[in-house]
Design an enzyme around this catalytic site. Structure first.
Site, PDB file in Angstrom:
ATOM      1  N   HIS A  40       0.860  -1.191   0.000  1.00 38.87           N
ATOM      2  CA  HIS A  40       0.000   0.000   0.000  1.00 38.87           C
ATOM      3  C   HIS A  40       0.892   1.236   0.000  1.00 38.87           C
ATOM      4  O   HIS A  40       2.129   1.121  -0.147  1.00 38.87           O
ATOM      5  CB  HIS A  40      -0.982  -0.027   1.181  1.00 38.87           C
ATOM      6  CG  HIS A  40      -0.339  -0.305   2.501  1.00 38.87           C
ATOM      7  ND1 HIS A  40       0.527   0.575   3.096  1.00 38.87           N
ATOM      8  CD2 HIS A  40      -0.418  -1.376   3.334  1.00 38.87           C
ATOM      9  CE1 HIS A  40       0.934   0.070   4.244  1.00 38.87           C
ATOM     10  NE2 HIS A  40       0.391  -1.129   4.415  1.00 38.87           N
ATOM     11  N   HIS A  43       4.175   1.381   1.971  1.00 43.33           N
ATOM     12  CA  HIS A  43       5.307   0.661   1.373  1.00 43.33           C
ATOM     13  C   HIS A  43       5.895   1.480   0.211  1.00 43.33           C
ATOM     14  O   HIS A  43       7.105   1.512   0.005  1.00 43.33           O
ATOM     15  CB  HIS A  43       4.865  -0.700   0.825  1.00 43.33           C
ATOM     16  CG  HIS A  43       4.324  -1.640   1.851  1.00 43.33           C
ATOM     17  ND1 HIS A  43       3.020  -2.045   1.881  1.00 43.33           N
ATOM     18  CD2 HIS A  43       4.930  -2.255   2.889  1.00 43.33           C
ATOM     19  CE1 HIS A  43       2.832  -2.881   2.883  1.00 43.33           C
ATOM     20  NE2 HIS A  43       3.979  -3.026   3.515  1.00 43.33           N
ATOM     21  N   ASP A 156       5.752   0.901  13.013  1.00 38.88           N
ATOM     22  CA  ASP A 156       6.199  -0.223  13.838  1.00 38.88           C
ATOM     23  C   ASP A 156       7.452   0.224  14.574  1.00 38.88           C
ATOM     24  O   ASP A 156       8.568  -0.238  14.294  1.00 38.88           O
ATOM     25  CB  ASP A 156       6.473  -1.439  12.951  1.00 38.88           C
ATOM     26  CG  ASP A 156       5.210  -1.906  12.260  1.00 38.88           C
ATOM     27  OD1 ASP A 156       4.282  -2.322  12.963  1.00 38.88           O
ATOM     28  OD2 ASP A 156       5.133  -1.814  11.021  1.00 38.88           O
ATOM     29  N   ARG A 193      -3.328  -4.558   7.589  1.00 43.66           N
ATOM     30  CA  ARG A 193      -4.468  -5.100   8.333  1.00 43.66           C
ATOM     31  C   ARG A 193      -5.685  -4.182   8.277  1.00 43.66           C
ATOM     32  O   ARG A 193      -6.781  -4.609   8.647  1.00 43.66           O
ATOM     33  CB  ARG A 193      -4.073  -5.381   9.784  1.00 43.66           C
ATOM     34  CG  ARG A 193      -3.092  -6.530   9.901  1.00 43.66           C
ATOM     35  CD  ARG A 193      -2.919  -7.010  11.326  1.00 43.66           C
ATOM     36  NE  ARG A 193      -2.163  -8.249  11.367  1.00 43.66           N
ATOM     37  CZ  ARG A 193      -0.854  -8.326  11.636  1.00 43.66           C
ATOM     38  NH1 ARG A 193      -0.151  -7.249  11.892  1.00 43.66           N
ATOM     39  NH2 ARG A 193      -0.255  -9.515  11.645  1.00 43.66           N
TER      40      ARG A 193
HETATM   41  O1  PAF Z   1       7.024  -4.804   9.061  1.00 39.65           O
HETATM   42  C1  PAF Z   1       6.880  -5.849   8.389  1.00 39.65           C
HETATM   43  O2  PAF Z   1       6.158  -5.896   7.386  1.00 39.65           O
HETATM   44  C2  PAF Z   1       7.610  -7.113   8.831  1.00 39.65           C
HETATM   45  O3  PAF Z   1       7.663  -7.214  10.209  1.00 39.65           O
HETATM   46  C3  PAF Z   1       8.998  -7.258   8.206  1.00 39.65           C
HETATM   47  C4  PAF Z   1       9.926  -6.140   8.668  1.00 39.65           C
HETATM   48  C5  PAF Z   1       8.899  -7.249   6.698  1.00 39.65           C
HETATM   49  C6  PAF Z   1       9.640  -8.588   8.646  1.00 39.65           C
HETATM   50  O4  PAF Z   1       8.892  -9.672   8.239  1.00 39.65           O
END
Ligand code: PAF
Length: 284
Positions: A40, A43, A156, A193
């Site tokens: 999305h 990213h 995150d 999500r």
């Molecule tokens: O943030 C995420 O999408 C995941 O935790 C990652 C960093 C790709 C590791 O699987």
């Protein structure tokens, strides 16, 4: 040039070697954007930042089983590979690596990387072993690719600190580059999500960022406990029935912040809207 889709380690190494010694005619730099797919706008922002830092951009798509708990959404995690590849390509990504499970975790794989202090608080309390899974897969992806830069979102935030710590402690020669949380026009932090949310749930979720901003505005006028109760009450008032945590911790090490020293404070929250878990954080 169109994006190269790679599914095995040998292919990854030769693709990177080709790009590194390609038309730039110099040892070009490489930035990695690790993802679990369901690409999305957040990213896409990571890819844009990657391009700002390096000559070559590698995205990875791997839904990492090691970071999911038993009752979590591994089986129904959204998958949209073709669409993902198109979106990554449209932002100028050069290579997308989509490894099979065996490429990351071959038979007899017997390693877990643990960053215990940073992993024991916040999301680590409810999601046991989640960060071990994240740390292990990220270390593998950084080492498999030999990337010079790796781009992660601040949404995150705990994950970001854990990754910075593991790179420092393992001397992995990769610079971790954070980007601000990407939000929609209502302030909702973008997350794969969010696709699980129906309209009613989205309306509830839209309040989260507003409440956090209000808390940030009053942070220096209130005691820490008062700020936390303010957020808890407001979240309950907008219909959020299950709250995993609302905490204020130090931005750099996740230690508790006291009323005597409120510098470097960050507000972290994790809530459930029905069964969908959402997290967010903001600098205070
Ligand atoms: O943030 C995420 O999408 C995941 O935790 C990652 C960093 C790709 C590791 O699987």
């Amino acid at each position: 040039m169109s994006i190269e889709v790679i599914r095995d380690l040998r292919g990854l190494h030769s693709s990177i070697a080709r790009h590194r010694h390609g038309p730039l005619n110099t040892a070009a730099s490489l930035a990695i954007v690790p993802t679990m797919g369901a690409i999305h706008e957040a990213h896409e922002a990571l890819v844009v930042e990657a391009k700002r830092n390096a000559n070559i951009v590698l995205a990875t798509i791997f839904v990492n089983p090691m970071q999911f708990g038993e009752n979590e959404d591994l089986d129904k995690y959204p998958k949209s590979e073709l669409e993902d590849i198109k979106r990554l390509e449209s932002k100028g990504c050069d290579i997308v690596y989509i490894p099979e499970n065996e490429t990351i975790y071959p038979e007899d794989f017997d390693l877990t990387i643990n960053v215990p202090k940073l992993s024991s608080v916040l999301c680590g309390k409810e999601r046991k072993n989640h960060f071990q899974g994240v740390a292990t897969v990220v270390a593998k992806l950084l080492l498999q690719s030999g990337a010079d830069y790796a781009i992660f979102g601040e949404k995150d935030y705990q994950q970001l600190l854990i990754i910075k710590s593991l790179v420092r402690d393992l001397d992995i020669p990769c610079q971790i580059v954070p980007i601000n949380t990407v939000r929609d026009s209502n302030g909702l932090a973008l997350s794969s999500r969010n696709q699980y949310l129906n309209t009613k749930q989205i309306n509830i979720a839209n309040n989260i960022n507003m409440i956090m901003n209000e808390a940030a505005k009053n942070f220096y006028n209130l005691d820490i406990n008062e700020t936390i109760s303010f957020v808890l009450k407001k979240l309950e008032k907008v219909g959020i029935k299950k709250i995993d945590y609302v905490e204020i911790r130090n931005n750099n090490n996740l230690k508790n912040v006291t009323n005597n020293d409120k510098s470097n404070a960050r507000l972290f929250i994790a809530v459930y809207i029905d069964e969908i878990r959402l997290i967010d954080n903001i600098k205070l």
